[in-house]
Scaffold this motif. Structure first.
Motif, PDB file in Angstrom:
ATOM      1  N   GLN A  23       0.789  -1.224   0.000  1.00 37.91           N
ATOM      2  CA  GLN A  23       0.000   0.000   0.000  1.00 37.91           C
ATOM      3  C   GLN A  23       0.827   1.282   0.000  1.00 37.91           C
ATOM      4  O   GLN A  23       0.277   2.372   0.074  1.00 37.91           O
ATOM      5  CB  GLN A  23      -0.954  -0.020   1.191  1.00 37.91           C
ATOM      6  N   VAL A  24       2.149   1.170  -0.089  1.00 32.75           N
ATOM      7  CA  VAL A  24       2.993   2.364  -0.158  1.00 32.75           C
ATOM      8  C   VAL A  24       2.599   3.156  -1.406  1.00 32.75           C
ATOM      9  O   VAL A  24       2.493   2.582  -2.492  1.00 32.75           O
ATOM     10  CB  VAL A  24       4.486   1.960  -0.197  1.00 32.75           C
ATOM     11  N   PRO A  25       2.354   4.470  -1.268  1.00 38.94           N
ATOM     12  CA  PRO A  25       1.899   5.259  -2.424  1.00 38.94           C
ATOM     13  C   PRO A  25       2.766   5.111  -3.674  1.00 38.94           C
ATOM     14  O   PRO A  25       2.245   5.109  -4.788  1.00 38.94           O
ATOM     15  CB  PRO A  25       1.931   6.696  -1.890  1.00 38.94           C
ATOM     16  N   LYS A  26       4.061   4.935  -3.501  1.00 35.24           N
ATOM     17  CA  LYS A  26       4.962   4.789  -4.647  1.00 35.24           C
ATOM     18  C   LYS A  26       4.625   3.549  -5.479  1.00 35.24           C
ATOM     19  O   LYS A  26       4.977   3.455  -6.638  1.00 35.24           O
ATOM     20  CB  LYS A  26       6.397   4.728  -4.144  1.00 35.24           C
ATOM     21  N   ASP A  27       3.937   2.594  -4.878  1.00 40.16           N
ATOM     22  CA  ASP A  27       3.640   1.325  -5.548  1.00 40.16           C
ATOM     23  C   ASP A  27       2.207   1.206  -6.052  1.00 40.16           C
ATOM     24  O   ASP A  27       1.818   0.152  -6.546  1.00 40.16           O
ATOM     25  CB  ASP A  27       3.926   0.152  -4.608  1.00 40.16           C
ATOM     26  N   VAL A  28       1.425   2.251  -5.915  1.00 37.22           N
ATOM     27  CA  VAL A  28       0.041   2.201  -6.397  1.00 37.22           C
ATOM     28  C   VAL A  28       0.060   1.887  -7.895  1.00 37.22           C
ATOM     29  O   VAL A  28       0.803   2.492  -8.663  1.00 37.22           O
ATOM     30  CB  VAL A  28      -0.693   3.528  -6.116  1.00 37.22           C
ATOM     31  N   GLY A  29      -0.717   0.900  -8.277  1.00 35.31           N
ATOM     32  CA  GLY A  29      -0.777   0.506  -9.685  1.00 35.31           C
ATOM     33  C   GLY A  29       0.205  -0.589 -10.065  1.00 35.31           C
ATOM     34  O   GLY A  29       0.160  -1.088 -11.183  1.00 35.31           O
ATOM     35  N   VAL A  30       1.115  -0.972  -9.163  1.00 35.30           N
ATOM     36  CA  VAL A  30       2.052  -2.061  -9.431  1.00 35.30           C
ATOM     37  C   VAL A  30       1.436  -3.340  -8.864  1.00 35.30           C
ATOM     38  O   VAL A  30       1.205  -3.440  -7.660  1.00 35.30           O
ATOM     39  CB  VAL A  30       3.434  -1.796  -8.791  1.00 35.30           C
ATOM     40  N   ALA A  31       1.144  -4.303  -9.734  1.00 37.88           N
ATOM     41  CA  ALA A  31       0.536  -5.563  -9.283  1.00 37.88           C
ATOM     42  C   ALA A  31       1.563  -6.348  -8.467  1.00 37.88           C
ATOM     43  O   ALA A  31       2.645  -6.660  -8.960  1.00 37.88           O
ATOM     44  CB  ALA A  31       0.064  -6.379 -10.479  1.00 37.88           C
ATOM     45  N   GLN A  32       1.193  -6.647  -7.225  1.00 37.21           N
ATOM     46  CA  GLN A  32       2.092  -7.359  -6.323  1.00 37.21           C
ATOM     47  C   GLN A  32       1.376  -8.536  -5.682  1.00 37.21           C
ATOM     48  O   GLN A  32       0.149  -8.597  -5.651  1.00 37.21           O
ATOM     49  CB  GLN A  32       2.606  -6.407  -5.242  1.00 37.21           C
ATOM     50  N   ARG A  33       2.155  -9.450  -5.157  1.00 33.37           N
ATOM     51  CA  ARG A  33       1.617 -10.650  -4.536  1.00 33.37           C
ATOM     52  C   ARG A  33       2.363 -10.897  -3.229  1.00 33.37           C
ATOM     53  O   ARG A  33       3.574 -10.686  -3.139  1.00 33.37           O
ATOM     54  CB  ARG A  33       1.830 -11.826  -5.484  1.00 33.37           C
ATOM     55  N   ILE A  34       1.620 -11.381  -2.247  1.00 27.91           N
ATOM     56  CA  ILE A  34       2.233 -11.792  -0.985  1.00 27.91           C
ATOM     57  C   ILE A  34       2.402 -13.306  -1.021  1.00 27.91           C
ATOM     58  O   ILE A  34       1.429 -14.041  -1.191  1.00 27.91           O
ATOM     59  CB  ILE A  34       1.368 -11.374   0.220  1.00 27.91           C
ATOM     60  N   LEU A  35       3.623 -13.749  -0.864  1.00 29.25           N
ATOM     61  CA  LEU A  35       3.938 -15.177  -0.765  1.00 29.25           C
ATOM     62  C   LEU A  35       4.225 -15.478   0.696  1.00 29.25           C
ATOM     63  O   LEU A  35       4.604 -14.598   1.458  1.00 29.25           O
ATOM     64  CB  LEU A  35       5.178 -15.499  -1.607  1.00 29.25           C
ATOM     65  N   TRP A  36       4.056 -16.728   1.088  1.00 24.71           N
ATOM     66  CA  TRP A  36       4.392 -17.083   2.455  1.00 24.71           C
ATOM     67  C   TRP A  36       5.080 -18.434   2.518  1.00 24.71           C
ATOM     68  O   TRP A  36       5.010 -19.229   1.589  1.00 24.71           O
ATOM     69  CB  TRP A  36       3.177 -17.016   3.377  1.00 24.71           C
ATOM     70  N   VAL A  37       5.773 -18.621   3.623  1.00 17.09           N
ATOM     71  CA  VAL A  37       6.529 -19.845   3.852  1.00 17.09           C
ATOM     72  C   VAL A  37       6.369 -20.230   5.316  1.00 17.09           C
ATOM     73  O   VAL A  37       6.185 -19.366   6.180  1.00 17.09           O
ATOM     74  CB  VAL A  37       8.020 -19.622   3.473  1.00 17.09           C
ATOM     75  N   GLU A  38       6.397 -21.522   5.564  1.00 19.37           N
ATOM     76  CA  GLU A  38       6.402 -22.007   6.949  1.00 19.37           C
ATOM     77  C   GLU A  38       7.777 -21.700   7.538  1.00 19.37           C
ATOM     78  O   GLU A  38       8.803 -22.131   7.003  1.00 19.37           O
ATOM     79  CB  GLU A  38       6.148 -23.522   6.992  1.00 19.37           C
ATOM     80  N   THR A  39       7.802 -20.970   8.625  1.00 21.49           N
ATOM     81  CA  THR A  39       9.064 -20.536   9.229  1.00 21.49           C
ATOM     82  C   THR A  39       9.967 -21.724   9.553  1.00 21.49           C
ATOM     83  O   THR A  39      11.171 -21.680   9.300  1.00 21.49           O
ATOM     84  CB  THR A  39       8.782 -19.710  10.498  1.00 21.49           C
ATOM     85  N   ALA A  40       9.400 -22.784  10.076  1.00 20.63           N
ATOM     86  CA  ALA A  40      10.202 -23.946  10.474  1.00 20.63           C
ATOM     87  C   ALA A  40      10.970 -24.546   9.295  1.00 20.63           C
ATOM     88  O   ALA A  40      12.068 -25.074   9.476  1.00 20.63           O
ATOM     89  CB  ALA A  40       9.317 -25.006  11.117  1.00 20.63           C
ATOM     90  N   ALA A  41      10.417 -24.427   8.096  1.00 18.94           N
ATOM     91  CA  ALA A  41      11.071 -25.001   6.915  1.00 18.94           C
ATOM     92  C   ALA A  41      12.374 -24.289   6.572  1.00 18.94           C
ATOM     93  O   ALA A  41      13.231 -24.854   5.888  1.00 18.94           O
ATOM     94  CB  ALA A  41      10.122 -24.957   5.720  1.00 18.94           C
ATOM     95  N   LEU A  42      12.543 -23.058   7.036  1.00 18.22           N
ATOM     96  CA  LEU A  42      13.741 -22.266   6.727  1.00 18.22           C
ATOM     97  C   LEU A  42      14.571 -21.924   7.948  1.00 18.22           C
ATOM     98  O   LEU A  42      15.567 -21.217   7.832  1.00 18.22           O
ATOM     99  CB  LEU A  42      13.328 -20.931   6.081  1.00 18.22           C
ATOM    100  N   SER A  43      14.165 -22.361   9.110  1.00 18.49           N
ATOM    101  CA  SER A  43      14.726 -21.850  10.362  1.00 18.49           C
ATOM    102  C   SER A  43      16.253 -21.841  10.408  1.00 18.49           C
ATOM    103  O   SER A  43      16.846 -20.908  10.960  1.00 18.49           O
ATOM    104  CB  SER A  43      14.157 -22.597  11.555  1.00 18.49           C
ATOM    105  N   ALA A  44      16.923 -22.808   9.826  1.00 23.81           N
ATOM    106  CA  ALA A  44      18.388 -22.853   9.882  1.00 23.81           C
ATOM    107  C   ALA A  44      19.041 -21.724   9.088  1.00 23.81           C
ATOM    108  O   ALA A  44      20.185 -21.359   9.365  1.00 23.81           O
ATOM    109  CB  ALA A  44      18.889 -24.201   9.363  1.00 23.81           C
ATOM    110  N   ALA A  45      18.321 -21.148   8.130  1.00 20.09           N
ATOM    111  CA  ALA A  45      18.890 -20.093   7.278  1.00 20.09           C
ATOM    112  C   ALA A  45      18.407 -18.694   7.655  1.00 20.09           C
ATOM    113  O   ALA A  45      18.747 -17.725   6.986  1.00 20.09           O
ATOM    114  CB  ALA A  45      18.534 -20.366   5.820  1.00 20.09           C
TER     115      ALA A  45
END
Length: 175
Positions: free
Chosen positions: A97-119
């Protein structure tokens, strides 16, 4: 680390929708691996078939917010070697929602934290945000701002979580 995983079971990454084919094929990679240089990005920048988000890290203002001996180029080189996540979907939505990004199509991706915890490492600050505090009261950024998950305790603020490694597409949701 168990406390961190309980409090933050998922982490969220915001990207341009244009980047999804590359992420599906190669996962999430840091800006450096995509070919970013160490200059500040004032707008969305195309590199290696991906779009890199603009930064708010111009040399002058950034220099006054870095640990002694660190240069803005060195700081951006460090930042460009990380894959960034938000600790909540609400924080991720705020970036879209940052005004600079209005009109830029974006997507939120997610990951299970435990799957990456070592990194992963966490940071109590948003190190890309340049606060307006007077020079004598500015926090000095350094790579040590990023701490192992095992150092987190309930009540400590988490503004960023980073991966020091690429994130394979099989771990990502929302593609």
């Amino acid at each position: 680390m168990e406390e961190f995983l309980e409090k933050f079971p998922r982490l969220y990454h915001v990207t341009r929708e244009d980047n999804l084919p590359g992420i599906r094929a190669n996962g999430l990679r840091c800006a450096r691996d995509l070919g970013a240089d160490d200059a500040n990005r004032g707008s969305w920048t195309p590199v290696a078939g991906a779009w890199l988000r603009w930064q708010r890290m111009p040399d002058g203002p950034m220099a006054s917010r870095l640990a002694e001996g660190r240069t803005p180029d060195a700081w951006r080189r460090h930042i460009n070697g990380l894959v960034f996540f938000f600790p909540s979907v609400k924080a991720a939505q705020g970036l879209i929602q940052v005004p600079k990004d209005v009109g830029v199509a974006q997507r939120i991706l997610w990951v299970e934290t435990a799957a990456l915890s070592a990194a992963l490492a966490w940071c109590p600050f948003n190190n890309g945000f340049l606060d307006r505090s007077p020079p004598t009261r500015r926090r000095r950024r350094s790579p040590q701002d990023y701490r192992p998950l095992s150092e987190w305790r309930r009540g400590m603020p988490v503004r960023e979580v980073v991966s020091f490694q690429p994130v394979p597409p099989a771990l990502l949701h929302g593609l």
